[in-house]
Design a protein around this motif. Structure first.
Motif, PDB file in Angstrom:
ATOM      1  N   ALA A   1       0.841  -1.204   0.000  1.00 12.46           N
ATOM      2  CA  ALA A   1       0.000   0.000   0.000  1.00 12.46           C
ATOM      3  C   ALA A   1       0.872   1.248   0.000  1.00 12.46           C
ATOM      4  O   ALA A   1       0.590   2.217  -0.716  1.00 12.46           O
ATOM      5  CB  ALA A   1      -0.934  -0.009   1.207  1.00 12.46           C
TER       6      ALA A   1
ATOM      7  N   ILE B   1      -4.994  10.273  -2.579  1.00 10.20           N
ATOM      8  CA  ILE B   1      -4.455   9.016  -2.038  1.00 10.20           C
ATOM      9  C   ILE B   1      -5.617   8.106  -1.630  1.00 10.20           C
ATOM     10  O   ILE B   1      -5.614   6.908  -1.905  1.00 10.20           O
ATOM     11  CB  ILE B   1      -3.543   9.324  -0.819  1.00 10.20           C
TER      12      ILE B   1
ATOM     13  N   GLU C   1       0.152   5.607   3.883  1.00  6.71           N
ATOM     14  CA  GLU C   1       0.313   6.419   2.671  1.00  6.71           C
ATOM     15  C   GLU C   1       0.118   7.895   2.985  1.00  6.71           C
ATOM     16  O   GLU C   1       0.830   8.749   2.506  1.00  6.71           O
ATOM     17  CB  GLU C   1      -0.714   6.011   1.607  1.00  6.71           C
TER      18      GLU C   1
ATOM     19  N   VAL D   1     -12.707  -3.646  -2.590  1.00  6.71           N
ATOM     20  CA  VAL D   1     -12.013  -4.585  -1.681  1.00  6.71           C
ATOM     21  C   VAL D   1     -13.014  -5.174  -0.683  1.00  6.71           C
ATOM     22  O   VAL D   1     -13.075  -6.386  -0.480  1.00  6.71           O
ATOM     23  CB  VAL D   1     -10.850  -3.867  -0.937  1.00  6.71           C
TER      24      VAL D   1
ATOM     25  N   ARG E   1      -8.924   6.314  -2.002  1.00  8.09           N
ATOM     26  CA  ARG E   1      -9.678   5.908  -3.189  1.00  8.09           C
ATOM     27  C   ARG E   1     -10.927   5.145  -2.781  1.00  8.09           C
ATOM     28  O   ARG E   1     -10.887   3.924  -2.574  1.00  8.09           O
ATOM     29  CB  ARG E   1      -8.812   5.015  -4.093  1.00  8.09           C
TER      30      ARG E   1
ATOM     31  N   VAL F   1       2.025   1.769  -3.423  1.00  7.26           N
ATOM     32  CA  VAL F   1       0.911   2.275  -4.246  1.00  7.26           C
ATOM     33  C   VAL F   1       0.759   3.782  -4.022  1.00  7.26           C
ATOM     34  O   VAL F   1       0.583   4.551  -4.963  1.00  7.26           O
ATOM     35  CB  VAL F   1      -0.428   1.558  -3.907  1.00  7.26           C
TER      36      VAL F   1
ATOM     37  N   GLU G   1     -11.665   1.004  -2.253  1.00  8.20           N
ATOM     38  CA  GLU G   1     -12.006   0.469  -0.929  1.00  8.20           C
ATOM     39  C   GLU G   1     -13.335  -0.291  -0.986  1.00  8.20           C
ATOM     40  O   GLU G   1     -13.475  -1.360  -0.392  1.00  8.20           O
ATOM     41  CB  GLU G   1     -12.052   1.595   0.109  1.00  8.20           C
TER      42      GLU G   1
END
Ligand SMILES: O=C(O)C(=O)C[C@]1(C(=O)O)C=C[C@@H](O)C=C1
Length: 356
Positions: free
Chosen positions: A31, A42, A83, A51, A44, A34, A48
């Motif tokens: 991550a 950042i 992130e 997922v 998204r 990414v 999410e």
């Protein structure tokens, strides 16, 4: 009890935990990378949602879907924090349903900021002091939240997500039992939502309306003769015991919240919504003509809400939600046609439909 089997199972659990930890660390490293590669936002929401939906569909059991979702919600929350640490604001004080909605959507890694009004949430996101704001938009019993609709029209912000929260009201107190309760604090709306239960179980005590459910819980934590009606988070926060759970008269009571930001969802997630606000010319058949492109391109409308345009002339604006992302071809075409027919149109954003 078979001691040797118990010992063997616990050793197996220890080994599994080590595997899980290794995999989580690897996921965190992926991550983070990414995050370095990504351009633009950042966070998204569309990724999410994908997922969470994928994990729920893959779940082989025995853990229930809700447990698996909560665990993966937290995993992504921690990965995202590697992130970029996020600041998320909600309509306070702490312990309200707005905070519960913010945590349900973002997990527990962000820094949560409680603000005094919905207006302030919009202003702080627009000023860039806060990354994301979580605001109530409608309740299945009480209807629309007018101020949020008005602010969506005024501010140049976008909707990047929605959260559905079942509202469960509990009676909580320092008192050991219902018999010891001499007054009940809550927000006027919550008192109304629990009216039947209160008149059956606590008919002879005063019901005292206060500014919020969290404020009610704070007062009950200082007064052993009092009880508060509030959500579970308030009981935990103020150390109160739940004397009666789920006392709301309507068991389907749900509030829909929006996540607002400077961007919407960059791409489709596969199950999305698009929100817009527009107005129609003031002549016969105008509304029919305005909405006709939705039917023509096979786009479903999930909400149509009118609201005074504040011009003082009996003019209205219409808040419309449709299924699909603005980049999905039928939605793109329908919106282009709708824009030609409207006297005014503002796209409020495309975002994944609430995943759970
Ligand atoms: O896929 C990404 O863009 C990531 O940054 C990874 C990840 C995740 O943990 O799965 C984390 C944050 C984003 O909001 C979406 C997903």
């Amino acid at each position: 009890m078979d001691e040797s089997e118990l010992l063997a199972l616990r050793r197996r659990i220890d080994a599994i935990d080590e595997e899980i930890l290794k995999l989580l660390s690897e996921r965190g490293r992926c991550a983070r990378r990414v995050g370095e590669l990504k351009q633009g936002a950042i966070y998204r929401p569309e990724r999410e949602a994908q997922v969470l939906r994928r994990i729920a569909a893959l779940n082989p059991g025995p853990l229930p879907e809700s447990a698996v979702r909560t665990i993966f919600r937290e995993i992504m929350s921690a990965c995202l924090a590697l992130e970029q640490p996020l600041k998320v604001a909600y309509l306070g004080p702490a312990g309200t349903f707005s905070e519960a909605a913010a945590r349900k959507h973002f997990g527990s890694a962000p820094q949560f900021v409680s603000l005094a009004s919905i207006d302030e949430v919009f202003r702080e996101v627009e000023a860039g002091n806060i990354d994301y704001g979580v605001v109530p938009i409608e309740n299945s019993v009480e209807g629309m939240v007018g101020v949020t609709h008005d602010l969506l029209l005024l501010h140049p912000l976008q909707i990047c997500g929605e959260v559905m929260l079942r509202i469960h009201q509990h009676l909580m107190s320092l008192a050991p039992s219902l018999a010891a309760v001499k007054r009940v604090y809550s927000h006027a709306q919550s008192l109304a939502q629990c009216h039947e239960w209160l008149s059956r179980h606590l008919p002879d005590v005063p019901y005292v309306p206060v500014a919020s459910n969290a404020e009610a819980a704070r007062l009950a934590a200082q007064d052993p003769d009092a009880a508060a009606i509030a959500g579970e988070a308030a009981a935990e926060r103020y150390g109160l015991t739940v004397l009666a759970a789920n006392i709301e008269d309507d068991p389907n009571n749900t509030t829909r919240f929006l996540v607002i930001a400077k961007h919407d969802a960059a791409g489709p997630s596969g199950r999305d919504k698009t929100s817009l606000v527009c107005s129609a010319p003031n002549k016969p058949g105008a509304m029919h003509r305005l909405l006709e492109p939705l039917a023509h391109y096979g786009v479903s409308m999930t909400k149509l809400q009118s609201r005074p345009a504040k011009s003082g002339l009996w003019e209205y604006v219409f808040y419309i939600d449709v299924e699909g992302h603005r980049l999905d071809e039928p939605v793109r075409q329908a919106l282009a046609a709708l824009e030609e027919r409207a006297t005014f149109l503002k796209l409020l954003g495309s975002y994944p439909a609430a995943a759970w």
